[in-house]
Design a protein around this motif. Sequence first.
Motif, PDB file in Angstrom:
ATOM      1  N   VAL A   1      34.558  24.799  42.012  1.00 61.40           N
ATOM      2  CA  VAL A   1      34.013  25.415  43.510  1.00 61.40           C
ATOM      3  C   VAL A   1      35.048  26.152  42.567  1.00 61.40           C
ATOM      4  N   ARG A   2      35.781  26.784  42.332  1.00 58.44           N
ATOM      5  CA  ARG A   2      36.799  28.175  41.595  1.00 58.44           C
ATOM      6  C   ARG A   2      35.683  27.871  40.257  1.00 58.44           C
ATOM      7  N   ALA A   3      34.997  27.500  39.652  1.00 59.57           N
ATOM      8  CA  ALA A   3      34.313  28.100  38.870  1.00 59.57           C
ATOM      9  C   ALA A   3      32.665  28.199  38.944  1.00 59.57           C
ATOM     10  N   SER A   4      32.472  27.781  40.239  1.00 61.76           N
ATOM     11  CA  SER A   4      30.965  28.334  40.843  1.00 61.76           C
ATOM     12  C   SER A   4      30.959  29.521  41.425  1.00 61.76           C
ATOM     13  N   LEU A   5      32.903  30.456  41.343  1.00 59.25           N
ATOM     14  CA  LEU A   5      32.239  31.514  42.426  1.00 59.25           C
ATOM     15  C   LEU A   5      31.428  32.719  41.579  1.00 59.25           C
ATOM     16  N   PRO A   6      31.061  33.380  41.992  1.00 57.09           N
ATOM     17  CA  PRO A   6      30.333  34.940  40.988  1.00 57.09           C
ATOM     18  C   PRO A   6      31.162  35.930  41.319  1.00 57.09           C
ATOM     19  N   GLU A   7      31.076  37.168  40.439  1.00 56.76           N
ATOM     20  CA  GLU A   7      31.558  38.478  40.402  1.00 56.76           C
ATOM     21  C   GLU A   7      31.870  38.799  41.382  1.00 56.76           C
ATOM     22  N   LEU A   8      33.117  38.744  42.202  1.00 59.57           N
ATOM     23  CA  LEU A   8      33.170  39.368  44.078  1.00 59.57           C
ATOM     24  C   LEU A   8      33.422  40.705  43.980  1.00 59.57           C
ATOM     25  N   PRO A   9      33.231  40.976  45.271  1.00 58.43           N
ATOM     26  CA  PRO A   9      32.991  42.842  45.109  1.00 58.43           C
ATOM     27  C   PRO A   9      33.974  43.543  44.493  1.00 58.43           C
ATOM     28  N   ASP A  10      35.323  43.319  44.761  1.00 52.87           N
ATOM     29  CA  ASP A  10      36.715  43.622  44.203  1.00 52.87           C
ATOM     30  C   ASP A  10      36.264  43.696  42.394  1.00 52.87           C
ATOM     31  N   ALA A  11      35.419  42.907  41.998  1.00 54.14           N
ATOM     32  CA  ALA A  11      35.604  42.653  40.603  1.00 54.14           C
ATOM     33  C   ALA A  11      34.725  43.919  39.796  1.00 54.14           C
ATOM     34  N   VAL A  12      33.690  43.706  40.799  1.00 56.80           N
ATOM     35  CA  VAL A  12      31.971  44.710  40.631  1.00 56.80           C
ATOM     36  C   VAL A  12      32.538  46.027  40.751  1.00 56.80           C
ATOM     37  N   ILE A  13      33.618  46.243  41.485  1.00 60.45           N
ATOM     38  CA  ILE A  13      33.734  47.690  41.938  1.00 60.45           C
ATOM     39  C   ILE A  13      34.129  48.476  40.770  1.00 60.45           C
ATOM     40  N   GLU A  14      35.376  47.307  40.259  1.00 58.00           N
ATOM     41  CA  GLU A  14      36.636  47.929  39.355  1.00 58.00           C
ATOM     42  C   GLU A  14      35.595  47.682  38.301  1.00 58.00           C
ATOM     43  N   ARG A  15      34.723  47.326  38.021  1.00 60.33           N
ATOM     44  CA  ARG A  15      33.797  47.125  36.559  1.00 60.33           C
ATOM     45  C   ARG A  15      33.113  48.352  36.800  1.00 60.33           C
ATOM     46  N   LEU A  16      32.821  49.090  37.793  1.00 62.78           N
ATOM     47  CA  LEU A  16      31.689  49.511  37.841  1.00 62.78           C
ATOM     48  C   LEU A  16      32.480  51.178  37.692  1.00 62.78           C
ATOM     49  N   MET A  17      34.207  51.100  37.883  1.00 58.35           N
ATOM     50  CA  MET A  17      34.399  52.573  37.920  1.00 58.35           C
ATOM     51  C   MET A  17      35.128  52.644  36.275  1.00 58.35           C
ATOM     52  N   GLY A  18      35.183  51.069  35.702  1.00 58.29           N
ATOM     53  CA  GLY A  18      36.369  51.064  33.943  1.00 58.29           C
ATOM     54  C   GLY A  18      34.633  51.154  33.093  1.00 58.29           C
TER      55      GLY A  18
ATOM     56  N   TYR B   1      31.201  52.403  33.851  1.00 52.56           N
ATOM     57  CA  TYR B   1      30.292  53.720  33.764  1.00 52.56           C
ATOM     58  C   TYR B   1      31.515  55.008  33.985  1.00 52.56           C
ATOM     59  N   GLY B   2      32.703  55.086  35.138  1.00 58.29           N
ATOM     60  CA  GLY B   2      33.303  55.694  35.264  1.00 58.29           C
ATOM     61  C   GLY B   2      32.800  56.176  36.549  1.00 58.29           C
ATOM     62  N   LEU B   3      32.031  55.315  37.175  1.00 57.44           N
ATOM     63  CA  LEU B   3      31.367  55.623  39.107  1.00 57.44           C
ATOM     64  C   LEU B   3      33.177  56.213  39.499  1.00 57.44           C
ATOM     65  N   SER B   4      32.902  56.605  40.943  1.00 59.28           N
ATOM     66  CA  SER B   4      33.391  56.443  41.896  1.00 59.28           C
ATOM     67  C   SER B   4      34.291  55.782  43.118  1.00 59.28           C
ATOM     68  N   ARG B   5      35.146  55.108  43.274  1.00 62.94           N
ATOM     69  CA  ARG B   5      35.715  54.159  43.917  1.00 62.94           C
ATOM     70  C   ARG B   5      34.914  54.045  45.516  1.00 62.94           C
ATOM     71  N   TYR B   6      34.403  54.983  45.807  1.00 59.82           N
ATOM     72  CA  TYR B   6      33.641  55.241  46.923  1.00 59.82           C
ATOM     73  C   TYR B   6      32.162  54.943  46.791  1.00 59.82           C
ATOM     74  N   ASP B   7      31.451  55.604  45.401  1.00 60.27           N
ATOM     75  CA  ASP B   7      30.142  54.523  44.810  1.00 60.27           C
ATOM     76  C   ASP B   7      29.919  53.693  44.563  1.00 60.27           C
ATOM     77  N   ALA B   8      30.826  53.270  43.987  1.00 59.46           N
ATOM     78  CA  ALA B   8      31.346  51.714  43.235  1.00 59.46           C
ATOM     79  C   ALA B   8      31.230  50.888  44.655  1.00 59.46           C
ATOM     80  N   SER B   9      31.893  51.052  45.531  1.00 55.89           N
ATOM     81  CA  SER B   9      32.314  50.043  46.999  1.00 55.89           C
ATOM     82  C   SER B   9      30.630  50.036  47.538  1.00 55.89           C
ATOM     83  N   LEU B  10      29.949  51.552  47.582  1.00 59.78           N
ATOM     84  CA  LEU B  10      28.375  51.629  48.189  1.00 59.78           C
ATOM     85  C   LEU B  10      27.860  50.615  47.590  1.00 59.78           C
ATOM     86  N   ILE B  11      28.071  50.344  46.442  1.00 58.17           N
ATOM     87  CA  ILE B  11      26.190  49.433  45.717  1.00 58.17           C
ATOM     88  C   ILE B  11      27.742  48.057  45.580  1.00 58.17           C
ATOM     89  N   ALA B  12      28.724  47.892  45.726  1.00 57.66           N
ATOM     90  CA  ALA B  12      29.735  46.455  45.883  1.00 57.66           C
ATOM     91  C   ALA B  12      28.941  45.966  47.183  1.00 57.66           C
TER      92      ALA B  12
END
Lengths: 111, 490
Positions: free
Chosen positions: B297-314, B316-327
């Motif tokens: 089950v652990r291996a089947s987990l997709p990329e979760l919202p928190d990881a997406v937010i960190e990735r979009l910030m890191g 592409y330089g998006l703000s946390r707020y913008d990244a969390s809206l997309i996420a």
Amino acid sequence: MPTGRSEPQTLQVVIHMALTVDDIRQIARLARLELSAEEERLFTDQLNQLIEQVEEMGQVDTEGVPPMYHPLATQHIREDKPRASMPQEKALDQAPDVEAGCFRVPKITEG
Amino acid sequence: MTNGWETVVGLEVHVELATETKVWCGCKNEFGAEPNTNVCPVCLALPGALPVLNERALELIIKAGLALNCQIERVASFHRKNYFYPDLPTGYQITQFDLPLCYDGYVEITKADGTSKRIRIERIHLENDAGKLLHAGDDVAAAHSSLVDFNRAGVPLIEIVTKPDIRSAEEAGLFLNKLRSILKYTGVSDVKMEEGSLRCDINISVRPEGAAEYGTRCELKNVNSVAHMMRAIEYEAARQIDIITAGGVVEQETRSWRNDRGVSVLLRTKEDAEDYRYFPEPDLPPVAVAEELVGKVRASLPELPDAVIERLMGDYGLSRYDASLIATEREYVTWFDEAVELAGAEQAKAVANWQLNELFRIMNERGFGPEQIPVTPNQLAGLLKLIQDGTITGKIAKDVFEKMVDSDLDAATIVKREGLTQVSDEDSLREIARRLVAENPGPVQQWIDGKETVAQWFMGQVMKETRGRANPQVALKLVIEALNEHTAER
């Protein structure tokens, strides 16, 4: 609502105090049973006898023995595959009152 | 947090699992079927029928637990919770008591001011839903009789219980939205609140700011939308503060939120609290949770919202707020990633701006859900290319974007068809600029008098004449040239 994760619990079968008529009334209320005064006395005696019998198990030393949830250690689990359900007519067949494919029940009152 | 008071909230969130079948039997887990057609001896509690645990339900609760940073219990053991209600054919709910499958987790929320906060999860347990009651009359109290549909009886539910870590309606809303996102990302549930697949009970108390002890709490039952929940918390906190400031004492009560009237009403007091007489479920032997299952089950987990937010910030330089809206929705993230892939990483901020401003605005106006994104990443990438190489202006691009919403055409085709190509040709723009200067002596006089913003006004006129197609920088330059020529001639 249970809270958190607690140490395993077992049913508290060891009750050292005899049940009173008030306890029986409370149990009857929870079970939605209407008992006459005579029945209340009768069941108080009978349940107390049962508890006495079960209490004998309290003499066994269970110090350090983990609680057992079930006598069988089998792994019953099934695949998430649909099986045929009952036809609606059959499901409602024995209901005393039916309307629009549903079971009809009297007005619900809280408590 | 009004006038020196602090609101303390804990939530119990019930979520229906996205399985094919019910939790204890093979009847379909399906919304909207004819009443009492997905029923069998097990979920109708006919004598002798025995429950058997659905493997997928076990996997999904473990998935929820891992996605919510929980510890996983290595045994699934069940208890009976006894109570009488017509929607419960057995007279008890099979649930978990002392050993919930998941415990000690958390959800991270990001507040509007950019700070984040951790809301701890106390436990998540597996249980079955009850049937559905249709009341003949306005509500339970007014009904003369009720109709019961058992299609929902036995549908797998998880109950997610938080610690009392929530301090405002805003935080509760952020938590529930984040929870919803995570459960949807992982496919644990469709989380359709309008179909009742996520329902929430609220425990709420108030205390003077800085107090160490919690106040007496009340429980609000059956709140079924984020907006209702936030409104209910505000109402209930104010009700309790009013009682205390008037010299009264808050009683521990179970109350029902009536959103139509905007009030909570008393259901029962502590004295009539239910006695559920939990005991181990004799019909369901405990099931060991194998290490391989948890690993799978652990291996089947997709990329979760928190990881997406960190990735979009890191990345592409998006703000946390913008990244969390997309996420918030997995579909939005996929769309963003595909558009960036096509347009190039240097266009990532532009992609985010188009997605958050134009796309979300249009989707909002038209009531589109995340699975109905009306413009493809490919269409946006094409549009960005036309802006980048100067073929169209940013203003025209917005019109083209609107047109793409209603067609499958790519941006270049629309621009060609509608003749929207940017005019950077200096000769024709110069001609327009000179003519406008000649035709508008008033503004020209203001220019001579030193009012420099007149140049912008003339540029606006050029844009108007070219229906927005003029390159704004070129237009401004030519307007100033024309004004200077005119002044020199005089």
